[in-house]
Design an enzyme around this catalytic site. Sequence first.
Site, PDB file in Angstrom:
ATOM      1  N   GLY A 146       0.915  -1.198  -0.033  1.00  0.00           N
ATOM      2  CA  GLY A 146       0.105   0.056  -0.226  1.00  0.00           C
ATOM      3  C   GLY A 146       0.732   1.270  -0.104  1.00  0.00           C
ATOM      4  O   GLY A 146       2.071   1.183   0.097  1.00  0.00           O
ATOM      5  N   GLY A 178       1.844   5.451   1.082  1.00  0.00           N
ATOM      6  CA  GLY A 178       2.043   6.351   2.152  1.00  0.00           C
ATOM      7  C   GLY A 178       3.147   5.852   3.033  1.00  0.00           C
ATOM      8  O   GLY A 178       4.000   4.913   2.887  1.00  0.00           O
ATOM      9  N   CYS A 217       5.535  -5.684   1.481  1.00  0.00           N
ATOM     10  CA  CYS A 217       5.571  -4.189   1.587  1.00  0.00           C
ATOM     11  C   CYS A 217       5.140  -3.597   2.569  1.00  0.00           C
ATOM     12  O   CYS A 217       6.132  -3.367   3.428  1.00  0.00           O
ATOM     13  CB  CYS A 217       5.031  -3.867  -0.033  1.00  0.00           C
ATOM     14  SG  CYS A 217       5.813  -2.607  -0.694  1.00  0.00           S
ATOM     15  N   PHE A 218       4.094  -2.879   2.723  1.00  0.00           N
ATOM     16  CA  PHE A 218       3.616  -2.051   3.318  1.00  0.00           C
ATOM     17  C   PHE A 218       3.590  -2.802   4.750  1.00  0.00           C
ATOM     18  O   PHE A 218       3.655  -2.450   5.734  1.00  0.00           O
ATOM     19  CB  PHE A 218       2.384  -1.231   3.009  1.00  0.00           C
ATOM     20  CG  PHE A 218       1.771  -0.113   3.763  1.00  0.00           C
ATOM     21  CD1 PHE A 218       2.865   1.023   3.817  1.00  0.00           C
ATOM     22  CD2 PHE A 218       0.990  -0.118   4.801  1.00  0.00           C
ATOM     23  CE1 PHE A 218       2.552   2.131   4.525  1.00  0.00           C
ATOM     24  CE2 PHE A 218       0.578   1.249   5.477  1.00  0.00           C
ATOM     25  CZ  PHE A 218       1.273   2.266   5.474  1.00  0.00           C
ATOM     26  N   GLN A 233       6.618  -3.278   6.594  1.00  0.00           N
ATOM     27  CA  GLN A 233       6.802  -1.959   7.612  1.00  0.00           C
ATOM     28  C   GLN A 233       5.890  -1.944   8.610  1.00  0.00           C
ATOM     29  O   GLN A 233       6.283  -1.647   9.706  1.00  0.00           O
ATOM     30  CB  GLN A 233       6.312  -0.779   6.808  1.00  0.00           C
ATOM     31  CG  GLN A 233       7.683  -0.735   5.606  1.00  0.00           C
ATOM     32  CD  GLN A 233       7.154   0.174   4.294  1.00  0.00           C
ATOM     33  OE1 GLN A 233       6.034   0.977   4.554  1.00  0.00           O
ATOM     34  NE2 GLN A 233       7.850   0.286   3.517  1.00  0.00           N
ATOM     35  N   ASN A 287       8.526  -2.114  -4.999  1.00  0.00           N
ATOM     36  CA  ASN A 287       7.846  -0.623  -4.976  1.00  0.00           C
ATOM     37  C   ASN A 287       7.774  -0.091  -3.803  1.00  0.00           C
ATOM     38  O   ASN A 287       6.580  -0.203  -3.035  1.00  0.00           O
ATOM     39  CB  ASN A 287       6.567  -0.574  -5.894  1.00  0.00           C
ATOM     40  CG  ASN A 287       5.917   0.711  -5.522  1.00  0.00           C
ATOM     41  OD1 ASN A 287       6.425   1.693  -5.467  1.00  0.00           O
ATOM     42  ND2 ASN A 287       4.469   0.441  -6.033  1.00  0.00           N
ATOM     43  N   GLY A 296       8.969   3.141  -1.161  1.00  0.00           N
ATOM     44  CA  GLY A 296       9.893   4.663  -0.848  1.00  0.00           C
ATOM     45  C   GLY A 296      10.360   4.617   0.595  1.00  0.00           C
ATOM     46  O   GLY A 296      11.011   5.618   1.055  1.00  0.00           O
ATOM     47  N   HIS A 298       7.916  -7.754  -3.892  1.00  0.00           N
ATOM     48  CA  HIS A 298       6.635  -8.370  -4.144  1.00  0.00           C
ATOM     49  C   HIS A 298       6.721  -9.683  -4.929  1.00  0.00           C
ATOM     50  O   HIS A 298       6.933 -10.009  -6.069  1.00  0.00           O
ATOM     51  CB  HIS A 298       5.906  -7.075  -5.404  1.00  0.00           C
ATOM     52  CG  HIS A 298       5.532  -6.218  -4.818  1.00  0.00           C
ATOM     53  ND1 HIS A 298       4.033  -5.844  -4.277  1.00  0.00           N
ATOM     54  CD2 HIS A 298       6.264  -4.948  -4.460  1.00  0.00           C
ATOM     55  CE1 HIS A 298       3.962  -4.764  -3.924  1.00  0.00           C
ATOM     56  NE2 HIS A 298       5.166  -4.083  -3.991  1.00  0.00           N
ATOM     57  N   GLU A 303       4.307 -11.477  -5.628  1.00  0.00           N
ATOM     58  CA  GLU A 303       3.132 -11.995  -6.652  1.00  0.00           C
ATOM     59  C   GLU A 303       3.533 -11.441  -7.991  1.00  0.00           C
ATOM     60  O   GLU A 303       3.310 -12.260  -9.023  1.00  0.00           O
ATOM     61  CB  GLU A 303       2.059 -11.431  -6.284  1.00  0.00           C
ATOM     62  CG  GLU A 303       1.925  -9.885  -6.419  1.00  0.00           C
ATOM     63  CD  GLU A 303       2.811  -8.896  -5.460  1.00  0.00           C
ATOM     64  OE1 GLU A 303       2.936  -7.887  -5.709  1.00  0.00           O
ATOM     65  OE2 GLU A 303       3.189  -9.494  -4.525  1.00  0.00           O
TER      66      GLU A 303
END
Length: 380
Positions: A236, A238, A264-265, A268, A306, A308, A354, A356
């Site tokens: 996700g 943000g 990913c998110f 975190q 992907n 940041g 990722h 997937e």
Amino acid sequence: MTTSTRGAAKTPAVLVLEDGRVFRGRAYGAVGETFGEAVFSTGMTGYQETLTDPSYHRQVVVMTAPHVGNTGVNDEDMESKRIWVSGYVVRDPARVPSNWRSRRTLDEELAAQGVVGISGIDTRALTRHLRERGAMRVGIFSGDAVKDDGALLARVQEAPQMKGANLSAEVATTKPYVVPAIGEKKFTVAAVDLGIKGMTPHRMAERGIEVHVLPATATVEDVYAVNPDGVFFSNGPGDPATADHPVSVMRGVLERGTPLFGICFGNQILGRALGFGTYKLKYGHRGINQPVQDRTTGKVEVTAHNHGFAVDAPLDQVSETPFGRAEVSHVCLNDNVVEGLQLLDRPAFSVQYHPEAAAGPHDAAYLFDRFVSLMEGQRA
């Protein structure tokens, strides 16, 4: 964002970075103006998956591959129901797509969805600039939106920054839905949607998992209402430092000892749930050629990224957390960024990249099997 779609191909456009650098080209997609964080993607294929990945919400994506749009746009490769990037930057767009599945051109799709882009600029120079200066705010202006450079720069500098942005609820589903298992149903998984890609529940469904996708606002009670064998936290957009609610829900899952997997998110969120901090990367990892080592096996994988932001966890020691011992399981070989975490005393792990991976690579698809193994072990 304000847009129009008339005469884009011949319309002058300008890209303005928040540090004052300006690039001039032609409108691509919709005509108008847009703002976001300028980031670059190193993928040579899979642009349709990139555009529709909710993790790119409020980002202007610069494609490092010079020729984009060759295969047009089809109706099968969407990772969500819409394009999420706030702007798109390419050097040499394909004039005529060539692929048997193509239904329309990329230019037409961007225009239809109101995505303002720019073409004909030196994307190599722009990418080098972002590598040296870091990801930053940017504006793309075309048609009547083009004004004096100073006025445009002021607009860009007024735009919101990505650091401190709480965005997952803006891209997640608002209603629960179910992705049925393919073939025999073996497990039930509650997937917390923080910006989930369509291929993720599909990869689980291929392994006999019935996936209940829940909104980002789901509570611990909502998660356990589906009687899950495992819980998944998705990718996700943000700043993870703002994601207090998902962190709280994940801690509730960890307390119960349910097998847990995050991507990913979600990685975190696990980091924060364990007590680690997070930080913003200078320009992030985006693309499909990032080397990562799985420290549990020693294997090096070429992976799709992907992100940041990253987790600030010690690379070479086991850490004590409120939920037992934890360690860094995966690391990026380019810059030693944490790319995965695992608990040693509970069935929980996550990766920053990722597995997937649509449109590829598929080196890390085994991680879904690892999640299945955790659920099998818990059931046994």
